[in-house]
Design a protein around this motif. Sequence first.
Motif, mmCIF file in Angstrom:
data_model
loop_
_atom_site.group_PDB
_atom_site.id
_atom_site.type_symbol
_atom_site.label_atom_id
_atom_site.label_comp_id
_atom_site.label_asym_id
_atom_site.label_seq_id
_atom_site.Cartn_x
_atom_site.Cartn_y
_atom_site.Cartn_z
ATOM 1 N N UNK A 139 43.489 40.292 -4.041
ATOM 2 C CA UNK A 139 44.659 39.686 -4.692
ATOM 3 C C UNK A 139 44.627 39.967 -6.176
ATOM 4 N N UNK A 140 45.789 40.110 -6.730
ATOM 5 C CA UNK A 140 45.893 40.261 -8.180
ATOM 6 C C UNK A 140 46.067 38.865 -8.786
ATOM 7 N N UNK A 141 45.421 38.613 -9.896
ATOM 8 C CA UNK A 141 45.609 37.341 -10.588
ATOM 9 C C UNK A 141 44.933 36.169 -9.915
ATOM 10 N N UNK A 142 43.934 36.449 -9.087
ATOM 11 C CA UNK A 142 43.173 35.378 -8.473
ATOM 12 C C UNK A 142 41.726 35.560 -8.901
ATOM 13 N N UNK A 143 41.076 34.467 -9.277
ATOM 14 C CA UNK A 143 39.705 34.584 -9.764
ATOM 15 C C UNK A 143 38.754 34.861 -8.614
ATOM 16 N N UNK A 144 37.587 35.377 -8.950
ATOM 17 C CA UNK A 144 36.507 35.507 -7.975
ATOM 18 C C UNK A 144 35.487 34.429 -8.293
ATOM 19 N N UNK A 145 34.558 34.197 -7.379
ATOM 20 C CA UNK A 145 33.449 33.313 -7.709
ATOM 21 C C UNK A 145 32.506 34.109 -8.599
ATOM 22 N N UNK A 146 32.831 34.142 -9.904
ATOM 23 C CA UNK A 146 32.209 35.151 -10.747
ATOM 24 C C UNK A 146 30.860 34.735 -11.306
ATOM 25 N N UNK A 147 30.348 33.573 -10.942
ATOM 26 C CA UNK A 147 28.983 33.240 -11.340
ATOM 27 C C UNK A 147 27.982 33.756 -10.313
ATOM 28 N N UNK A 183 38.808 21.876 -7.635
ATOM 29 C CA UNK A 183 39.349 22.152 -8.962
ATOM 30 C C UNK A 183 38.433 23.076 -9.735
ATOM 31 N N UNK A 184 37.115 22.893 -9.572
ATOM 32 C CA UNK A 184 36.164 23.783 -10.241
ATOM 33 C C UNK A 184 36.297 25.210 -9.696
ATOM 34 N N UNK A 185 36.530 25.348 -8.385
ATOM 35 C CA UNK A 185 36.673 26.690 -7.807
ATOM 36 C C UNK A 185 37.798 27.440 -8.508
ATOM 37 N N UNK A 186 38.867 26.733 -8.832
ATOM 38 C CA UNK A 186 40.043 27.408 -9.376
ATOM 39 C C UNK A 186 40.633 28.341 -8.337
ATOM 40 N N UNK A 187 41.261 29.405 -8.812
ATOM 41 C CA UNK A 187 41.934 30.304 -7.873
ATOM 42 C C UNK A 187 40.946 31.081 -7.016
ATOM 43 N N UNK A 188 39.659 31.031 -7.362
ATOM 44 C CA UNK A 188 38.681 31.695 -6.499
ATOM 45 C C UNK A 188 38.666 31.063 -5.115
ATOM 46 N N UNK A 189 39.230 29.867 -5.013
ATOM 47 C CA UNK A 189 39.387 29.205 -3.728
ATOM 48 C C UNK A 189 40.154 30.088 -2.751
ATOM 49 N N UNK A 190 40.925 31.040 -3.287
ATOM 50 C CA UNK A 190 41.683 31.963 -2.433
ATOM 51 C C UNK A 190 40.784 32.691 -1.454
ATOM 52 N N UNK A 191 39.526 32.936 -1.844
ATOM 53 C CA UNK A 191 38.670 33.681 -0.920
ATOM 54 C C UNK A 191 38.311 32.826 0.295
ATOM 55 N N UNK A 192 38.237 31.519 0.129
ATOM 56 C CA UNK A 192 38.046 30.664 1.302
ATOM 57 C C UNK A 192 39.281 30.742 2.182
ATOM 58 N N UNK A 214 48.976 27.228 -10.634
ATOM 59 C CA UNK A 214 49.807 26.644 -11.681
ATOM 60 C C UNK A 214 48.939 25.999 -12.752
ATOM 61 N N UNK A 215 47.834 25.371 -12.312
ATOM 62 C CA UNK A 215 46.942 24.710 -13.270
ATOM 63 C C UNK A 215 46.362 25.709 -14.257
ATOM 64 N N UNK A 216 46.216 26.962 -13.821
ATOM 65 C CA UNK A 216 45.676 27.981 -14.708
ATOM 66 C C UNK A 216 46.801 28.720 -15.439
ATOM 67 N N UNK A 217 48.014 28.219 -15.325
ATOM 68 C CA UNK A 217 49.134 28.841 -16.020
ATOM 69 C C UNK A 217 49.490 30.198 -15.468
ATOM 70 N N UNK A 218 49.132 30.465 -14.220
ATOM 71 C CA UNK A 218 49.449 31.771 -13.640
ATOM 72 C C UNK A 218 50.777 31.738 -12.907
#
Lengths: 270, 524
Positions: free
Chosen positions: A102-110, B348-357, B520-524
Amino acid sequence: MTEDPSTPVVLTPDTPAPPIVAALRIAGLKKAFGDKVAVDDLDLTVPTGSFYGLVGPNGAGKTTTLSMATGLLRPDAGTIEVLGTDVWRDTVKAKSLVGVLSDGVALFDRLTGEQLVTYHGLLYGMDRETVAQRTADLLELLDLNDAGRKLVVDYSAGMTKKIALASALVHAPRLLVLDEPFESVDPVSAANIRDILAGYVRGGGTVIVSSHSMDLVQRMCDHVAVIGSGRLLAAGTTDEVRAGSTLEDRFVELVGGRQHSEGPSWLRTS
Amino acid sequence: MVAHLVRLRFRLLFNGFRRSTAVLVSAILGAVWALFVLFGLVAGMFALAFVPPQWAWTVAVLGGSVAVLGWLIVPLMLRGMDDSLSVAKLRMFPIPPQRLLVALLAVGLLGIPGIVTLLVAVSTTLSWIREPLALIAAPFAAVLGVLICVAASRAFEAVGASLSAGRRYREVMSVVVFIPLILLGPIISVAGSSIETIGDDLPRIAHVASWTPLGAAWSIPGDLALGRPLEALAKTAIALATLGVLLLLWRRSLAVLLVSPPSSSSGSKASKGLGPFAWYPGTPTGAIAARTTVYWLRDPRYGGSLIVLPVLTILAIFMAATGSEWFLVLLGPFFAAMLAITLCAEISYDGTAFASHLSSGVTGVADRTGRVITLAIMAVPLVTLATVIPLLILDHSAHIPALLGVAYGLLLTGFGVSSIASARFLMPVPAAGESPFKSPPGASFTSQLGMFAAWAIVFVLALPELVLAIVSFATGQIVFGFAALIVGVVLGAVFMVLGIRRGGALIERRGPELLTSLRRARGA
């Protein structure tokens, strides 16, 4: 909608016979955010075994469409099927068939690169040995061996794309949905990724990429769809869509908005 | 150019307010409060004109020193608090470092903290209304002092940035810097008992501080009023030298920063193998537990939430030492209540990385269970120790079963409740990489309320073991204590399983909506 899903362009002789089910079939898809319509009654069929390019100007609804197709965003209306499985009815099965970048989605980057790919593999329910084997292969393939032990948060933008691609590939999906996979990737890595994707398609997989690079799409994809303002403007094999011209010219023609001016006079230095 | 950057700074400030009414309202409330404090301070300065000048001098030197320290420390804590005009953003413009330095100094001075400091500093003039010589010197000394504040703050920031301190270092620092601050409460209350004796020491402390770069500038008018012109001259020299050194330092690191961006990759060394991923079973649940373990170890936002535990402990020990033991006796249950609720912020801590789940189609139960496992591995021993050790030391070992029952009951019930809560509502949390103590804009009232509701539900559900424990306390019969232990563990486990099931189902049902609000919380 001049599209005929039953005759995909045959790339190599060993491609399996054209199956009846499409890799991705979208019908009547709609999505609005507030009063802004992002996707407006979109129909799209991606034949199995195709390398499908999705192009459109900024804000055309590419990312929104792909998010809905991969179960990340709930559509307002319409149906989406992945290899005959309804994405929003049998979500788990559909998701197991799809790999997503996905574009604009974070990864679990830690996590380190290696940990991240392992994490994705395990989330899909694969056993540890297979995950370890495939992680090693993918890191090797994407030239991330040294970086595999570093935290993803410290990666460059291009490396981040590559590790995200590895995470999308680890469960050997039948359909790969890549949103802007080549953004900020260096030319050598981009060429490597293209080879990997081409090999994946030859092996019977289906790839959908969204991109701004018309050149890249024209060279790489056998099918292409042009989206503008949430609607499908053209779709078909790349040769059909570009109709003798280059894809870029055809794209500008379809989308419009090109300005013919040389810019303000003060920008001319001579 | 200088005026241009100052204008840009205010434009950014006001545009920030325009983004939402909530921000504007809180900004106005903050401004009213600040004005109120400001008014009090100015009035106080005026009042100092009518006490012996020795006192006005002490207050000016100590207050001024604290202000300089504050300017040094606060930006360290609130990293990214105001980076709207950071060097990184201005690097691309062809501005000579000299000009940039003047411009940034002006911007710092004309920001809200700068204006407030300047107003208070200049108001020290009022203290010298009866001392003509000091009255003339005071405004100049005040401006000098404020310039030192701003220059020190900017210089240390720039030096820190040009040292290209690694990410890891910054993250650790952002937590560490907070520890003395949180401990300030207990320290002050300890010190409070001997405040009378400190009162006599204050002039001596001020005397020392006035010879350091922190307090020199603030001491000048007082020295003049007290008839120490030579000292005043020496301190003027110290203050000017301080400002000069700071500006030089700042200019040099600015020049470095302008040509070479601080590298961000120096932070992490190659780590070994899969780490926690090798410890847990190779299942989705195990993977999620491993991932949250890594995050507990590496992400300061997780560890930062635990900082309250040592503080509670110290507070409890302090209270016990001064005679009231109840807090130390109940430390275990307090720990349990604090720890269980940390799960509420997980997604909330995961942020958009939750997308991978979401895109992997992992079951909600696996998601919930994995997170609970990691927290339980940490929380159960902690809660056990926090319950048992104080009771043994205080010689109340008869209460151990009852309080252990309450603690486990609260902890397990809390796991269940927050498993549902974190799937239901999002907490406004700082983004990954931001200071763990930065409170994000729009920390909304409803989510605060949601958290308190979660807490209330935990306590209501844990009523059976609470009642049994109270009965055991009242009657002194240890049987009720063991009953509380059994009920707490069994009932807590039941609620935990129920919560994980319900929360898991909720996540599967609401996953896409959660992701949308996370974006939305991350302003994306």
